[in-house]
Design a protein around this motif. Structure first.
Motif, PDB file in Angstrom:
ATOM      1  N   LEU A   1     -26.921  12.291  26.381  1.00 13.57           N
ATOM      2  CA  LEU A   1     -27.156  12.796  27.737  1.00 13.57           C
ATOM      3  C   LEU A   1     -28.635  12.728  28.086  1.00 13.57           C
ATOM      4  CD1 LEU A   1     -24.747  15.872  27.917  1.00 13.57           C
ATOM      5  CD2 LEU A   1     -24.438  13.590  28.876  1.00 13.57           C
ATOM      6  N   HIS A   2     -29.500  13.062  27.107  1.00 16.58           N
ATOM      7  CA  HIS A   2     -30.943  13.000  27.348  1.00 16.58           C
ATOM      8  C   HIS A   2     -31.353  11.575  27.718  1.00 16.58           C
ATOM      9  CE1 HIS A   2     -35.208  14.076  26.724  1.00 16.58           C
ATOM     10  NE2 HIS A   2     -35.300  12.833  26.301  1.00 16.58           N
ATOM     11  N   LEU A   3     -30.900  10.618  26.900  1.00 17.94           N
ATOM     12  CA  LEU A   3     -31.263   9.217  27.131  1.00 17.94           C
ATOM     13  C   LEU A   3     -30.786   8.749  28.501  1.00 17.94           C
ATOM     14  CD1 LEU A   3     -32.144   6.337  26.034  1.00 17.94           C
ATOM     15  CD2 LEU A   3     -29.732   6.041  25.530  1.00 17.94           C
ATOM     16  N   LEU A   4     -29.498   8.974  28.792  1.00 14.74           N
ATOM     17  CA  LEU A   4     -28.947   8.445  30.039  1.00 14.74           C
ATOM     18  C   LEU A   4     -29.574   9.145  31.249  1.00 14.74           C
ATOM     19  CD1 LEU A   4     -25.228   7.919  29.007  1.00 14.74           C
ATOM     20  CD2 LEU A   4     -27.066   6.245  29.143  1.00 14.74           C
ATOM     21  N   GLY A   5     -29.930  10.422  31.099  1.00 14.44           N
ATOM     22  CA  GLY A   5     -30.620  11.123  32.173  1.00 14.44           C
ATOM     23  C   GLY A   5     -32.002  10.549  32.409  1.00 14.44           C
ATOM     24  N   ARG A   6     -32.731  10.283  31.300  1.00  8.73           N
ATOM     25  CA  ARG A   6     -34.074   9.720  31.441  1.00  8.73           C
ATOM     26  C   ARG A   6     -34.030   8.330  32.055  1.00  8.73           C
ATOM     27  NH1 ARG A   6     -38.370  12.679  28.974  1.00  8.73           N
ATOM     28  NH2 ARG A   6     -39.693  11.010  29.747  1.00  8.73           N
ATOM     29  N   VAL A   7     -33.037   7.549  31.643  1.00 11.84           N
ATOM     30  CA  VAL A   7     -32.925   6.188  32.167  1.00 11.84           C
ATOM     31  C   VAL A   7     -32.601   6.230  33.658  1.00 11.84           C
ATOM     32  CG1 VAL A   7     -31.536   4.109  32.061  1.00 11.84           C
ATOM     33  CG2 VAL A   7     -32.371   5.125  29.965  1.00 11.84           C
ATOM     34  N   GLN A   8     -31.717   7.168  34.046  1.00 11.78           N
ATOM     35  CA  GLN A   8     -31.366   7.290  35.461  1.00 11.78           C
ATOM     36  C   GLN A   8     -32.553   7.807  36.261  1.00 11.78           C
ATOM     37  OE1 GLN A   8     -28.151   6.606  36.939  1.00 11.78           O
ATOM     38  NE2 GLN A   8     -29.430   6.703  38.747  1.00 11.78           N
ATOM     39  N   GLY A   9     -33.349   8.678  35.627  1.00 11.57           N
ATOM     40  CA  GLY A   9     -34.529   9.207  36.293  1.00 11.57           C
ATOM     41  C   GLY A   9     -34.232  10.392  37.192  1.00 11.57           C
ATOM     42  N   GLN A  10     -33.024  10.964  37.070  1.00 11.89           N
ATOM     43  CA  GLN A  10     -32.639  12.028  37.999  1.00 11.89           C
ATOM     44  C   GLN A  10     -31.503  12.828  37.368  1.00 11.89           C
ATOM     45  OE1 GLN A  10     -31.204  10.354  41.641  1.00 11.89           O
ATOM     46  NE2 GLN A  10     -30.012  12.149  42.133  1.00 11.89           N
ATOM     47  N   VAL A  11     -31.757  14.122  37.095  1.00 11.63           N
ATOM     48  CA  VAL A  11     -30.747  14.974  36.480  1.00 11.63           C
ATOM     49  C   VAL A  11     -30.858  16.372  37.083  1.00 11.63           C
ATOM     50  CG1 VAL A  11     -29.930  16.030  34.339  1.00 11.63           C
ATOM     51  CG2 VAL A  11     -30.851  13.741  34.276  1.00 11.63           C
TER      52      VAL A  11
END
Lengths: 544, 331
Positions: free
Chosen positions: B126-136
């Motif tokens: 979740l951390h990785l995909l949130g960082r990649v998306q740039g918006q959580v």
């Protein structure tokens, strides 16, 4: 009808044994040919390169009592004879290769099959967990028997040659000594496979055991007055069997006792634990480590770090070993006119240790190239498994992802080749060999351009025909190495020789590196990589 | 509109889709999804044939079709994971094929089969995909983790298929992206989690997010979606609200009489008449008035009237061998 049903039930109950035996025996037989080839190359090579008693005496003088050589290959006994040299030259190497084979085969066929869920089908039928483990171990014993049988037949055949002349009993005994390591580590693999939570973890524990055993043996063989320590290491026992140089069959006692104890323990643990579970307490709920997980390149570092560290450590150890033996091996080379001619043909100008390292570093070049190919295969794997979808469906550019992987691959290539050169210098200097650090660093770096070229070609294949990228890189390496190994000895056809990427580098430190050719290889690789990234941006993602 | 105006059979240039839109709604917002003639061919297989679809901002669209109809192909084209053989697609006015990175800033994607990195834990994923998306939205993420009953401290390798699917759902929903592209997101979920998912889609709709829900679970689509698009063998065969679709299709009528059943076959709009004793079953298209008049005159004792379910609408499209070409122009 009743009898037929009972027959099918019995067959179903033995299904693990049947499926596993076939695979284990095939794998064992295959490695038997490798063992046989090692015996042949060692025995025939010695007989050809050192035909006279004088040259053999000179060789024995330079190797006997050399602690660096003994640490790597074990103590040299009666190496002025074909039999003594052969047993010494291949003993430790094949014992370790056999041990790695045994460990991996046992964890694959016991734990790997279980992890993949294939045993669930059997265990829901007629087979118990304990029974399945026992059957798989019997099958592995079949694999060991196949390894011994093929090695023994080939060794007997080689021993009949007039220049070699091993007794038939001696050949059979030598084959048994060579596969003893495989047998012990099959048992280790079977046992740790029951303790660990996954095949990966089992392999790690097994590798730790193997490393510790090797280290103990290394100390025992190289330090004066510590020879008794050999009995403390399972890898010391096959040495104490002393094949062809004064056999001591009593050393089979600890070997067989260890195998029996580990197999018994493995079967007992298998009956007690749940399928897929671990007998060791597993560290659950690890703390999240998010330091690297900031973007695609950080993720790649995180995922490939264990592999990268293993390659760099492996090449460091190889470099160190080559450095340790360089002086003694170089002296031995000076005794053989045939070998010196061969080195001059490869472009070597310097003699002695530098000549030896120039030839031996081709292994470093091969391994660095394999590390580069592994990076290409890992990139393709991310796409094939569907992991890449999660990144590219988010605001991550394709070029950014692939360029990041390429940069990590190139860094791995350069670092591991330089580390190999540096480690070789450390090893050589510890033996008071006077090759300068600059020359060995250059020799290491000299191995990077072919690997960088292969990396670039791999990226190009990944961009154009993704499913071919892994076969293309490994195929290119195998082809190049075969050309170097076989074709270079029989032909001078430039067109054929030029198809080998390894043909374009000089055997440094025996000769000076050809930086022009290196720049060409690197430049062409870079060009291929740029084209590959451009193609990758335009194509569809392709699953496995 | 940068694309060439579509031409009809005679070669005359017909007004482009965009022009019609502008004429009808001069102040129209940018559509969340807009495709024009979007097509994809794999070898000799036509996976998607000339898809024209517009999803306005804030709408929940159900994208229906059996396996292999082209639902996943559509979503992968919208994401730029595969290239279009013809046509174009936009997300919030950004060309998905030409500038995927820019288009993805406002999109969250949930695939139907979650193949994740086995060595990472749930929290790390979740951390990785949130960082990649740039918006959580961290608060919402924690709520989702609780709602879907995920243990994020475990490695993904140890997750069951359902748990992996829940993790990838949380990864998509936690971004609160303007457009949710969901590709059969509830495969492998139990009924409780299916209910939690419906709650999340309702929340997203409440916040004005657009949802593109590809599914073959009809009850899910019936419960959640404003509009439904039905896909068949790569062709879009029907688009509209459920009410519109029902309006166009036949009403199921069942009547019971004290006396003999009258002859209904001549009544306008009535078809599929089946008589069983003093009961009759039939279908009506168009106005029900003529039928009601005949029934009342004949002394009807009991009458039930039922609109077709989505399942019946859906199945009605799979009776014919070839989709009719005019049906692809629905919408």
């Amino acid at each position: 009808m009743q009898a037929e049903l009972a027959f099918h039930a019995r067959r179903a109950a033995r299904v693990v044994a049947v499926t596993t035996t076939r695979r284990a025996a095939r794998s064992g037989a295959l490695w038997g040919y490798v063992f046989g080839a090692a015996v042949a190359s060692s025995a025939y090579g010695y007989a050809r390169l050192y035909p006279t008693a004088a040259s053999r005496a000179k060789l024995a003088a330079s190797f006997s009592g050399n602690a660096g050589i003994a640490a790597v290959l074990g103590p040299a006994r009666r190496i002025e004879t074909v039999a003594g040299f052969t047993a010494w030259r291949i003993g430790v190497v094949l014992t370790v290769i056999g041990a790695i084979w045994g460990l991996l085969a046992a964890t694959r066929m016991l734990r790997g099959e279980e992890d993949a869920g294939r045993w669930e089908l059997f265990l829901s039928g007629q087979t118990t967990r304990r029974g399945a483990a026992a059957q798989a171990i019997c099958a592995l014993a079949g694999g060991l028997a196949a390894l011994w049988a093929v090695t023994a037949v080939l060794t007997v055949a080689i021993g009949l040659a007039p220049k070699v002349r091993f007794s038939i009993g001696g050949s059979l005994y030598l084959a048994a000594a060579l596969v003893a390591g495989a047998g012990m580590f099959l048992a280790v693999g079977a046992f740790v496979g029951q303790l660990a939570a996954s095949r990966r973890q089992a392999n790690l524990i097994g590798a730790g055991v193997l490393g510790a055993a090797f280290l103990l043996r290394m100390i025992a063989d190289s330090a004066r007055g510590l020879a008794w320590l050999r009995w403390a290491s399972p890898l010391g026992w096959p040495e104490e069997l002393r094949p062809l140089t004064g056999p001591r069959p009593l050393a089979f006692v600890p070997i067989i006792a260890l195998i029996a104890a580990l197999v018994g323990a493995a079967v007992a643990v298998a009956g007690r634990r749940d399928l897929g579970a671990s007998a060791l307490p597993t560290p659950e709920a690890p703390q999240p480590r998010t330091g690297l997980l900031r973007g695609p390149t950080g993720l790649t570092i995180r995922l490939t770090r264990p592999g990268i560290l293993a390659w760099v450590a492996g090449l460091a150890i190889l470099g160190l070993v080559l450095g340790l033996v360089a002086q003694a091996a170089g002296n031995a080379l000076s005794g053989s006119a045939t070998l010196e001619r061969a080195i001059r043909r490869l472009g070597g100008q310097h003699g002695g240790a530098a000549a030896y390292l120039g030839v031996a570093f081709s292994i470093v070049g091969l391994l660095v190239s394999l590390a580069a190919a592994g990076q290409v295969a890992a990139a393709r794997g991310e796409e094939a498994e569907g992991h890449l979808d999660h990144l590219l469906a988010r605001p991550v550019g394709r070029a950014r992802w692939l360029a990041g992987r390429l940069a990590i691959g190139a860094t791995l290539v350069i670092v591991s080749s330089v580390v190999a050169g540096l480690a070789a210098w450390v090893g050589a200097t510890s033996q008071h060999e006077g090759i300068g650090i600059g020359r060995l660093l250059q020799a290491g770096l000299n191995m990077a351009p072919p690997a960088l070229f292969i990396l670039g070609v791999g990226v190009l294949a990944l961009g154009l025909w993704p499913r071919t990228s892994t076969p293309v890189v490994y195929g290119l390496i195998v082809w190049s190495y075969l050309v170097e190994l076989v074709a270079a000895a029989v032909t001078t056809n430039r067109w054929l020789l030029d198809t080998s990427v390894f043909h374009h580098i000089t055997p440094a430190p025996a000769a000076d590196p050809n930086w022009t050719a290196a720049a060409w290889l690197t430049g062409l690789g870079l060009l291929a990589a740029v084209a590959g990234v451009a193609a990758f941006r335009r194509r569809d993602l392709v699953s496995a | 509109m940068s694309c060439a105006a579509p031409q009809d059979v005679d070669g005359r240039v017909s007004p482009s889709y965009g022009e019609i839109q502008n004429n009808l709604k001069p102040q129209a917002m940018t559509a969340a999804i807009l495709t024009e003639g979007l097509s994809k061919t794999f070898g000799r297989t036509r996976a998607l044939v000339s898809l024209d679809l517009e999803v306005p901002e804030g709408e929940v669209l159900g994208y229906l079709g059996p396996n292999g109809a082209g639902k996943t192909t559509t979503i992968r084209l919208l994401l730029g994971l595969i290239g279009a053989s013809a046509g174009r697609a936009e997300i919030f006015g950004v060309d998905c094929q030409a500038s995927p990175v820019q288009a993805h800033r406002r999109v969250a994607y949930v695939p139907g089969e979650a193949s994740l990195w086995p060595t990472l834990t749930g929290a790390e994923t979740l951390h990785l995909l949130g960082r990649v998306q740039g918006q959580v939205d961290p608060g919402y993420r924690d709520l989702l983790i609780e709602r879907f009953e995920i243990d994020p401290s475990k490695r993904v390798r140890t997750y069951s298929k359902g748990n992996r699917q829940k993790l990838i759902l949380v990864a998509g929903l936690m971004t609160r992206a303007d457009l949710l592209l969901l590709d059969e997101p509830t495969s492998g979920l139990d009924p409780l989690m299916e209910r939690a998912f419906r709650e999340c889609v309702a929340e997203a709709r409440g916040r004005g997010q657009t949802v593109f829900l590809s599914s073959h679970i009809l009850s899910e689509v019936e419960a959640l979606c404003d509009r439904v698009a039905i896909l068949r063998e790569g062709h879009l065969v029907e688009v509209g609200t459920l009410a519109q679709m029902r309006h166009l299709s036949a009403l199921q009528v069942e009547a019971e009489f004290d006396a003999a059943v009258p002859d209904l076959s001549a009544v306008p709009g009535v078809s599929a008449v089946a008589v069983d004793g003093n009961r009759v079953r039939c279908q009506v298209t168009g106005s029900v008035e003529p039928l009601l008049r005949v029934l009342a005159a004949a002394g009807v004792r009991h009458l039930t009237c039922r609109e077709p379910s989505l399942e019946e609408l859906f199945l009605a499209h799979y009776g014919a061998a070839e989709p009719s070409s005019e049906a692809t122009r629905a919408g």
